[in-house]
Design a protein around this motif. Sequence first.
Motif, PDB file in Angstrom:
ATOM      1  N   GLY A   8      11.703   3.576  29.437  1.00  0.00           N
ATOM      2  CA  GLY A   8      11.864   3.207  28.034  1.00  0.00           C
ATOM      3  C   GLY A   8      11.712   1.732  27.746  1.00  0.00           C
ATOM      4  N   ILE A   9      10.950   1.017  28.579  1.00  0.00           N
ATOM      5  CA  ILE A   9      10.721  -0.409  28.369  1.00  0.00           C
ATOM      6  C   ILE A   9       9.292  -0.734  28.775  1.00  0.00           C
ATOM      7  CG2 ILE A   9      11.581  -1.039  30.657  1.00  0.00           C
ATOM      8  CD1 ILE A   9      12.662  -3.634  29.411  1.00  0.00           C
ATOM      9  N   GLY A  10       8.674  -1.664  28.077  1.00  0.00           N
ATOM     10  CA  GLY A  10       7.322  -2.086  28.419  1.00  0.00           C
ATOM     11  C   GLY A  10       7.308  -3.024  29.604  1.00  0.00           C
ATOM     12  N   VAL A  34      -1.360   0.372  33.605  1.00  0.00           N
ATOM     13  CA  VAL A  34      -1.390   1.485  34.559  1.00  0.00           C
ATOM     14  C   VAL A  34      -2.476   2.458  34.110  1.00  0.00           C
ATOM     15  CG1 VAL A  34       1.037   1.246  35.179  1.00  0.00           C
ATOM     16  CG2 VAL A  34       0.389   2.775  33.304  1.00  0.00           C
ATOM     17  N   PRO A  35      -2.994   3.288  34.996  1.00  0.00           N
ATOM     18  CA  PRO A  35      -4.027   4.242  34.596  1.00  0.00           C
ATOM     19  C   PRO A  35      -3.578   5.117  33.419  1.00  0.00           C
ATOM     20  CG  PRO A  35      -3.902   4.142  36.980  1.00  0.00           C
ATOM     21  CD  PRO A  35      -2.748   3.331  36.452  1.00  0.00           C
ATOM     22  N   PHE A  36      -4.506   5.291  32.457  1.00  0.00           N
ATOM     23  CA  PHE A  36      -4.267   6.101  31.256  1.00  0.00           C
ATOM     24  C   PHE A  36      -3.125   5.539  30.418  1.00  0.00           C
ATOM     25  CE2 PHE A  36      -5.653   8.771  34.834  1.00  0.00           C
ATOM     26  CZ  PHE A  36      -6.909   9.136  34.376  1.00  0.00           C
ATOM     27  N   ASP A  37      -2.987   4.242  30.424  1.00  0.00           N
ATOM     28  CA  ASP A  37      -1.898   3.566  29.723  1.00  0.00           C
ATOM     29  C   ASP A  37      -2.092   3.688  28.211  1.00  0.00           C
ATOM     30  OD1 ASP A  37       0.176   1.887  28.923  1.00  0.00           O
ATOM     31  OD2 ASP A  37      -0.183   0.469  30.562  1.00  0.00           O
ATOM     32  N   PRO A  38      -1.102   4.223  27.476  1.00  0.00           N
ATOM     33  CA  PRO A  38      -1.233   4.307  26.021  1.00  0.00           C
ATOM     34  C   PRO A  38      -0.951   2.983  25.312  1.00  0.00           C
ATOM     35  CG  PRO A  38       0.885   5.204  26.685  1.00  0.00           C
ATOM     36  CD  PRO A  38       0.145   4.859  27.955  1.00  0.00           C
ATOM     37  N   ARG A  39      -0.401   2.015  26.037  1.00  0.00           N
ATOM     38  CA  ARG A  39      -0.052   0.733  25.439  1.00  0.00           C
ATOM     39  C   ARG A  39      -1.203  -0.252  25.581  1.00  0.00           C
ATOM     40  NH1 ARG A  39       5.955   0.269  25.269  1.00  0.00           N
ATOM     41  NH2 ARG A  39       5.651  -1.978  25.165  1.00  0.00           N
ATOM     42  N   LYS A  40      -1.141  -1.346  24.817  1.00  0.00           N
ATOM     43  CA  LYS A  40      -2.200  -2.349  24.831  1.00  0.00           C
ATOM     44  C   LYS A  40      -2.114  -3.197  26.107  1.00  0.00           C
ATOM     45  CE  LYS A  40      -2.428  -2.694  19.789  1.00  0.00           C
ATOM     46  NZ  LYS A  40      -2.302  -3.585  18.613  1.00  0.00           N
ATOM     47  N   PRO A  41      -3.259  -3.764  26.571  1.00  0.00           N
ATOM     48  CA  PRO A  41      -3.260  -4.538  27.820  1.00  0.00           C
ATOM     49  C   PRO A  41      -2.303  -5.721  27.826  1.00  0.00           C
ATOM     50  CG  PRO A  41      -5.500  -3.978  27.179  1.00  0.00           C
ATOM     51  CD  PRO A  41      -4.617  -3.563  26.028  1.00  0.00           C
ATOM     52  N   PHE A  42      -2.072  -6.358  26.660  1.00  0.00           N
ATOM     53  CA  PHE A  42      -1.168  -7.508  26.639  1.00  0.00           C
ATOM     54  C   PHE A  42       0.290  -7.076  26.520  1.00  0.00           C
ATOM     55  CE2 PHE A  42       0.496 -11.610  24.895  1.00  0.00           C
ATOM     56  CZ  PHE A  42       0.146 -12.389  25.995  1.00  0.00           C
ATOM     57  N   ASP A  43       0.525  -5.791  26.345  1.00  0.00           N
ATOM     58  CA  ASP A  43       1.882  -5.252  26.315  1.00  0.00           C
ATOM     59  C   ASP A  43       1.858  -3.869  26.974  1.00  0.00           C
ATOM     60  OD1 ASP A  43       4.570  -4.892  25.783  1.00  0.00           O
ATOM     61  OD2 ASP A  43       4.223  -4.183  23.724  1.00  0.00           O
ATOM     62  N   PRO A  44       1.552  -3.826  28.271  1.00  0.00           N
ATOM     63  CA  PRO A  44       1.291  -2.560  28.947  1.00  0.00           C
ATOM     64  C   PRO A  44       2.560  -1.883  29.436  1.00  0.00           C
ATOM     65  CG  PRO A  44       0.961  -4.345  30.476  1.00  0.00           C
ATOM     66  CD  PRO A  44       1.360  -4.973  29.174  1.00  0.00           C
ATOM     67  N   SER A  45       2.365  -0.788  30.136  1.00  0.00           N
ATOM     68  CA  SER A  45       3.493   0.032  30.592  1.00  0.00           C
ATOM     69  C   SER A  45       3.943  -0.287  32.011  1.00  0.00           C
ATOM     70  CB  SER A  45       3.119   1.519  30.532  1.00  0.00           C
ATOM     71  OG  SER A  45       2.784   1.910  29.228  1.00  0.00           O
ATOM     72  N   GLY A  46       3.192  -1.126  32.720  1.00  0.00           N
ATOM     73  CA  GLY A  46       3.444  -1.253  34.138  1.00  0.00           C
ATOM     74  C   GLY A  46       3.845  -2.622  34.636  1.00  0.00           C
ATOM     75  N   LEU A  47       4.266  -2.624  35.893  1.00  0.00           N
ATOM     76  CA  LEU A  47       4.532  -3.832  36.662  1.00  0.00           C
ATOM     77  C   LEU A  47       3.725  -3.759  37.951  1.00  0.00           C
ATOM     78  CD1 LEU A  47       8.441  -4.018  36.434  1.00  0.00           C
ATOM     79  CD2 LEU A  47       6.808  -5.413  35.134  1.00  0.00           C
ATOM     80  N   ARG A  48       3.125  -4.875  38.326  1.00  0.00           N
ATOM     81  CA  ARG A  48       2.404  -4.955  39.605  1.00  0.00           C
ATOM     82  C   ARG A  48       3.143  -5.929  40.506  1.00  0.00           C
ATOM     83  NH1 ARG A  48      -3.364  -7.847  40.847  1.00  0.00           N
ATOM     84  NH2 ARG A  48      -2.011  -9.609  40.330  1.00  0.00           N
ATOM     85  N   LEU A  49       3.374  -5.520  41.737  1.00  0.00           N
ATOM     86  CA  LEU A  49       4.042  -6.404  42.681  1.00  0.00           C
ATOM     87  C   LEU A  49       3.450  -6.242  44.077  1.00  0.00           C
ATOM     88  CD1 LEU A  49       7.394  -4.740  43.635  1.00  0.00           C
ATOM     89  CD2 LEU A  49       6.223  -4.022  41.575  1.00  0.00           C
ATOM     90  N   SER A  83      16.648  -3.933  29.072  1.00  0.00           N
ATOM     91  CA  SER A  83      16.768  -2.927  28.013  1.00  0.00           C
ATOM     92  C   SER A  83      17.984  -3.180  27.132  1.00  0.00           C
ATOM     93  CB  SER A  83      16.858  -1.524  28.624  1.00  0.00           C
ATOM     94  OG  SER A  83      15.702  -1.217  29.384  1.00  0.00           O
ATOM     95  N   LYS A  84      19.021  -3.806  27.717  1.00  0.00           N
ATOM     96  CA  LYS A  84      20.273  -4.036  26.982  1.00  0.00           C
ATOM     97  C   LYS A  84      20.425  -5.492  26.537  1.00  0.00           C
ATOM     98  CE  LYS A  84      22.452  -0.589  29.984  1.00  0.00           C
ATOM     99  NZ  LYS A  84      23.457  -0.373  31.060  1.00  0.00           N
ATOM    100  N   ALA A  85      19.393  -6.320  26.835  1.00  0.00           N
ATOM    101  CA  ALA A  85      19.465  -7.748  26.512  1.00  0.00           C
ATOM    102  C   ALA A  85      20.707  -8.394  27.127  1.00  0.00           C
ATOM    103  CB  ALA A  85      19.437  -7.970  25.002  1.00  0.00           C
ATOM    104  N   ASP A  86      20.991  -8.021  28.370  1.00  0.00           N
ATOM    105  CA  ASP A  86      22.184  -8.521  29.063  1.00  0.00           C
ATOM    106  C   ASP A  86      21.790  -9.708  29.944  1.00  0.00           C
ATOM    107  OD1 ASP A  86      24.468  -8.965  30.555  1.00  0.00           O
ATOM    108  OD2 ASP A  86      24.934  -6.842  30.795  1.00  0.00           O
ATOM    109  N   GLU A  87      21.864 -10.891  29.387  1.00  0.00           N
ATOM    110  CA  GLU A  87      21.467 -12.096  30.121  1.00  0.00           C
ATOM    111  C   GLU A  87      22.451 -12.431  31.234  1.00  0.00           C
ATOM    112  OE1 GLU A  87      18.650 -13.836  29.874  1.00  0.00           O
ATOM    113  OE2 GLU A  87      17.948 -12.359  28.410  1.00  0.00           O
ATOM    114  N   GLY A  88      23.674 -11.984  31.120  1.00  0.00           N
ATOM    115  CA  GLY A  88      24.651 -12.254  32.161  1.00  0.00           C
ATOM    116  C   GLY A  88      24.270 -11.603  33.477  1.00  0.00           C
ATOM    117  N   VAL A  89      23.783 -10.380  33.432  1.00  0.00           N
ATOM    118  CA  VAL A  89      23.329  -9.696  34.646  1.00  0.00           C
ATOM    119  C   VAL A  89      22.143 -10.423  35.245  1.00  0.00           C
ATOM    120  CG1 VAL A  89      22.249  -7.586  35.512  1.00  0.00           C
ATOM    121  CG2 VAL A  89      24.229  -7.446  34.005  1.00  0.00           C
ATOM    122  N   LEU A  90      21.210 -10.848  34.393  1.00  0.00           N
ATOM    123  CA  LEU A  90      20.027 -11.550  34.896  1.00  0.00           C
ATOM    124  C   LEU A  90      20.417 -12.845  35.600  1.00  0.00           C
ATOM    125  CD1 LEU A  90      17.551 -11.043  31.907  1.00  0.00           C
ATOM    126  CD2 LEU A  90      17.844  -9.617  33.942  1.00  0.00           C
ATOM    127  N   ALA A  91      21.357 -13.580  35.025  1.00  0.00           N
ATOM    128  CA  ALA A  91      21.803 -14.827  35.645  1.00  0.00           C
ATOM    129  C   ALA A  91      22.503 -14.563  36.975  1.00  0.00           C
ATOM    130  CB  ALA A  91      22.730 -15.579  34.696  1.00  0.00           C
TER     131      ALA A  91
END
Length: 423
Positions: free
Chosen positions: A326-328, A348-363, A393-401
Amino acid sequence: MHQPAIPHLQAQDPDVAGLVEAEARRQFEKIRLIASENYVSPAVLEATGSVLTNKYSEGYAGRRYYEGQQNVDPLETLAIERAKALFGVEHANVQPYSGSPANLAVYMAFLQPGDTFMGMALPMGGHLTHGAPVSVTGKWFNPVRYGVRADTGRVDLDEVRDLALKERPKLIWCGGTAIPRIIDFPAFAEIAREVGAVLAADVAHIAGLIAGGAHPSPVGYADAISTTTHKTLRGPRGAMIMSTEEHAKAIDKAVFPGLQGGPHDHTTAAIAVALKEAAQPSFAAYARQIVANAQALAAALVERGYDLVSGGTDNHLILIDLTSKGIGGKPAAQALDRAGIELNYNTVPFDPRKPFDPSGLRLGTSSITTRGLTETQMPQLAAWIDEAVQAASKADEGVLARVAGQVRELLAAYPMPGWAATP
């Protein structure tokens, strides 16, 4: 501090020096998972920053248009011979400035404007230079694009063959920029032979794995092989084209004078150093560890409910489809960066979202393997990725920090080539 040290830069231009040091610290403190990045050795850094940057060497060894080549000619020859020995090829050109110009040289060697070629579609894992509409390769030639199966995320070679028989391309590309599975070079070669096409393998992402014996080689199957010299090969930002002797002259003429003037001799020197490093037994162990880390990380992500394109990986690269989360890809990647984990959002293959806001992560796992991380740390890394994605997804910056702090604590025990924290 930066290694090698940069005292002259610090004295003459502290603004630039400060940014260099800041970038070095950033690379030290973050888990770097961008699949096209790595850490080079101090020896490669020294060669890149040497006085060879002062020299101009238009032409090839023994056939230059400038004098003063007494040292450059043997240097370029050394890099060529090391590439030939490492990859087992008949010919190598080490002059291309980067991967895209190297691919353009392949086109120039074998095609005329308007000719038909086949390449993997960009949204399916191919590269811009494999015929994307926004690339000159999609504008100057007639691209026919193939993709992957929706059910497996893998190339259907029967479909590739049918397409080739219908379109009769003069050139077929295999390889790409977001392919997590083994490339079947023999199968592509059989298709190319059947339709009378040249087969070109773009191994920019997997060249180091090939050199280290952790991925099959296209040598003996592809007529031309293009690669960058960074990524898994762990060299400077440059490129090479390798080929059979039959095509050597056409490729050399395409690089110079076809597309560029003088090579960057400091980069050539750094390529030579990287190729020597890649010929050592320790590099083969490194290549195997890259794959082991990627597969362990993929398995840990699957356990946490992440959908991976093709279900996993055979190389250094993992492609995550975040649709079920549920997140881009873009907000997830930005949140992960704040959490000390650097990667890129990706279609990602067959991605319904636009290339500048796609559905995937590459690592990819090349950089963290260079730092010394192993399968042992991959479950923890997957847990941090999961925490950061949920926090985004929850905009929880404390967890990110908090995660960013834990990442810094982990990486403090793993040295970084090119920089060391001062006491």
